[in-house]
Design an enzyme around this catalytic site. Sequence first.
Site, short mmCIF file in Angstrom:
data_model
loop_
_atom_site.label_atom_id
_atom_site.label_comp_id
_atom_site.label_asym_id
_atom_site.label_seq_id
_atom_site.Cartn_x
_atom_site.Cartn_y
_atom_site.Cartn_z
N SER A 1 -7.23 2.59 -1.98
CA SER A 1 -7.47 2.09 -0.63
C SER A 1 -7.72 3.24 0.35
O SER A 1 -8.37 3.07 1.37
CB SER A 1 -6.30 1.23 -0.14
N ASP B 1 -2.39 -2.45 -3.88
CA ASP B 1 -3.16 -1.22 -4.14
C ASP B 1 -2.39 -0.30 -5.07
O ASP B 1 -2.93 0.68 -5.57
CB ASP B 1 -3.47 -0.50 -2.82
N ARG C 1 3.99 2.33 -2.65
CA ARG C 1 4.05 2.72 -4.06
C ARG C 1 4.58 1.53 -4.84
O ARG C 1 5.41 0.76 -4.33
CB ARG C 1 5.03 3.90 -4.26
N GLU D 1 1.05 3.01 -13.09
CA GLU D 1 -0.39 3.09 -12.84
C GLU D 1 -1.00 3.95 -13.93
O GLU D 1 -0.42 4.99 -14.25
CB GLU D 1 -0.66 3.71 -11.47
N VAL E 1 0.85 -1.20 0.00
CA VAL E 1 0.00 0.00 0.00
C VAL E 1 0.88 1.25 0.00
O VAL E 1 0.44 2.34 0.36
CB VAL E 1 -0.97 0.04 1.22
N HIS F 1 -5.33 1.74 -6.64
CA HIS F 1 -4.75 2.82 -5.82
C HIS F 1 -5.87 3.67 -5.20
O HIS F 1 -5.84 4.90 -5.24
CB HIS F 1 -3.82 3.70 -6.68
C1 OXD Z 1 -1.63 9.25 -0.94
C2 OXD Z 1 -2.17 8.06 -1.61
O1 OXD Z 1 -0.45 9.56 -1.11
O2 OXD Z 1 -3.38 7.77 -1.47
O3 OXD Z 1 -2.38 9.90 -0.19
O4 OXD Z 1 -1.42 7.38 -2.31
#
Ligand code: OXD
Length: 327
Positions: free
Chosen positions: A289, A263, A239, A268, A237, A287
């Site tokens: 979540s 996620d 990158r 992307e 969750v 992406h």
């Molecule tokens: C953020 C994300 O950086 O949701 O807030 O990726």
Amino acid sequence: MTAQPPDVLFCTDVFVDAHRDALDSAAPGLDRVILAGADEIGQADIDRITLAFFSHDAWPERAPAFMSVALQAPNMRWFHTMSAGVDHPVFLSMVDRGIHLTTSSGSSAPPIAGTVLMYLLALSRDLPGTLRAQQEARWDWRRWNELAGRSVAVIGYGPIGREVVRLTTAIGMEPVVVRRQARGDEPCPTRPLSELTAVMGEVDAVVLALPLNDDTRGIISADVIAAMGSQTFFVNVGRGELADQEALTDALESGAIAGAGLDVTDPEPLPPEHRLWGLANVIITPHNSGSSDGTSRRAGEVFLTNLERWVAGRSLRGGVRRGARGR
Ligand code: OXD
């Protein structure tokens, strides 16, 4: 000494409509330049902008229009983003211009950690397989392994990592925090990042919740993945660029690791032809979540609190140092 021009806030119509009273109370009389629908904003107005709030409602459709105005605003002094991560180059360019950049770090932690739990629960029960069987009206009886008593490495101990530790503990898992070094504020065993590969061989699940920066890019290398066991679930969750995605895909395809909840991917959106889409032991979310109603509300509150602080001349919360960028 020349006096500063009065502050002018750049924000969206949706944010103003929902927070008019709170804005007036945080910064009485603050003038605004508003992104309304697809209306163009003239250069004279762009020149007046000194502050900006990039709110959730602008994402994703109106993000290019919002950022284009923000990047052209020559007098911008402070930019607050609803996101936690600021790894996109647009944010770096603001820091380089000397703009105070602040994030809403923490506001997305509850739903993201909830999604982590969802992945772990779903993978342990083979929910993807069950849904496929359901679509085919097949009564596919199987045993499955509980998560209680199993260990989970939580890599990264920011707001998301903390919430993951709390939730996994609540369902009886045994978290191990992996962070640069133990600081004594962790409620569970903690190992330094230098022991990352060793920890991988000792745990049943791995949750990656690190920001992306020059130190962390590719941290889940092919070697780190190879150290995971065949029963291990991997969740990302943070990158996509934190992990060697091809090595991860190979490991999932060959059964070298048990499953993954992702996620985030690299790139992307994940291209339709990517092998990950076709794997039966992978759950992919786009992406989102952290893209919940609660996150928008909390991010708005973080901005309004910071706005009050700005008006009072106090230091801002969630400030970004150069090099620290990510969820
Ligand atoms: C953020 C994300 O950086 O949701 O807030 O990726």
